[in-house]
Enzyme design. Structure first.
Site, PDB file in Angstrom:
ATOM      1  N   ASP A  60      -1.046   2.042 -14.401  1.00  0.00           N
ATOM      2  CA  ASP A  60      -0.573   3.280 -13.897  1.00  0.00           C
ATOM      3  C   ASP A  60       0.617   3.872 -14.573  1.00  0.00           C
ATOM      4  O   ASP A  60       1.407   3.116 -15.143  1.00  0.00           O
ATOM      5  CB  ASP A  60       0.031   2.872 -12.299  1.00  0.00           C
ATOM      6  CG  ASP A  60       1.115   2.011 -12.300  1.00  0.00           C
ATOM      7  OD1 ASP A  60       2.488   2.262 -12.299  1.00  0.00           O
ATOM      8  OD2 ASP A  60       0.900   0.686 -12.129  1.00  0.00           O
ATOM      9  N   GLU A 147       8.305   2.170  -1.200  1.00  0.00           N
ATOM     10  CA  GLU A 147       9.147   1.460  -1.883  1.00  0.00           C
ATOM     11  C   GLU A 147      10.641   1.931  -1.487  1.00  0.00           C
ATOM     12  O   GLU A 147      10.605   2.926  -1.361  1.00  0.00           O
ATOM     13  CB  GLU A 147       9.142   1.003  -3.206  1.00  0.00           C
ATOM     14  CG  GLU A 147       9.063   2.232  -4.139  1.00  0.00           C
ATOM     15  CD  GLU A 147       8.716   1.833  -5.568  1.00  0.00           C
ATOM     16  OE1 GLU A 147       9.358   1.163  -6.226  1.00  0.00           O
ATOM     17  OE2 GLU A 147       7.410   2.184  -5.937  1.00  0.00           O
TER      18      GLU A 147
END
Length: 260
Positions: A60, A147
């Site tokens: 990623d 997050e």
């Protein structure tokens, strides 16, 4: 060295390789012939299972990876890429469209992810993502990155019910637009603080020290982000590495079901 000594040395190497200890060298998975050529610049011992036991790996990325040689990335053994597209309601990654195009040209399956911001509504952020990420055949499902942020402009940590409400609005809008349910990326503390285990969603879990079955007991997942210090030919500097939670055959089935 005597013949017996040579035999004992070979056996010692085999035993050492089977222990699953830390390694900064290339990951070589059984049954793949020429193994993947990536590694880790800061390896450590693993608890509960080694990520290199998984045969399907991916990356990623965001703007910080700079110029990427995607053909080298693919030939190194990387099977997929998640690419940062947007954040909040007004920030887009300046390299997203280039990475999106180049990964497709290199025939690497890719999906876009959105970094959720707690000072914007879920509907605002969904509209921003849709404005920046094309709806096209052959793309993996979009990803909602949940997050706790360290943003100076938005230090707000809303209560769990508010987090889940706005995140659900976001993912439902994306589901309707792209025709695929978003994957939920999350971290250990956020998962725990917001009871994400109650969500019947597909998960991408971050765990950089222990196997997800230990860190997120009982949680099913499709992807595991196992390091932020990966080394991949074609990418300068460190990069996040991930695995798919299944065999190459299961990976092909997963792709066929989701590439719209």
């Amino acid at each position: 060295m005597t013949f017996l000594g040579k035999i004992m040395a070979v056996l010692a190497l085999v035993v050492l390789a089977s222990c699953g200890g830390p390694s900064s060298g290339p990951a070589v998975m059984a049954g793949q012939g020429r193994g993947p050529q990536f590694g880790d610049s800061a390896p450590h011992p693993w608890v509960g299972g080694h990520p290199y036991d998984h045969p399907v790996h991916g990356i990623d990325i965001s703007r910080w990876q700079g110029d990427i040689d995607w053909n080298r990335v693919r030939s190194s053994g990387i099977s997929f890429a998640f690419i940062k597209a947007t954040e909040g309601g007004d920030h887009s990654d300046p390299n997203f469209r280039r990475y999106w195009r180049e990964a497709a040209q290199a025939r690497i399956p890719r999906g876009a992810y959105h970094y959720f911001y707690f000072c914007r509504s879920g509907s605002e952020q969904a509209a921003w993502f849709i404005a920046n990420v094309p709806r096209e055949r052959g793309a993996m499902p979009p990803v909602l990155d949940l997050e706790w942020t360290a943003s100076k402009t938005c230090p707000h940590r809303p209560p769990s019910h508010e987090v889940l409400r706005e995140a659900k609005i976001f993912k439902d809008i994306l589901h309707r637009h792209y025709g695929q349910r978003p994957i939920i990326y999350t971290t250990v503390d956020f998962y725990r603080d917001n009871n994400l285990g109650s969500w019947p969603e597909e998960f991408w879990l971050r765990s950089v020290a222990g196997h997800p079955r230990i860190v997120y007991p009982g949680q099913r997942y499709s992807f595991w982000q196992y390091t932020g210090t990966g080394i991949v030919p074609g990418i300068k500097g460190n990069v996040d590495l991930n695995v798919f939670a299944g065999s190459p055959a299961q990976w092909r089935v997963w792709l066929n079901q989701r590439l719209q």
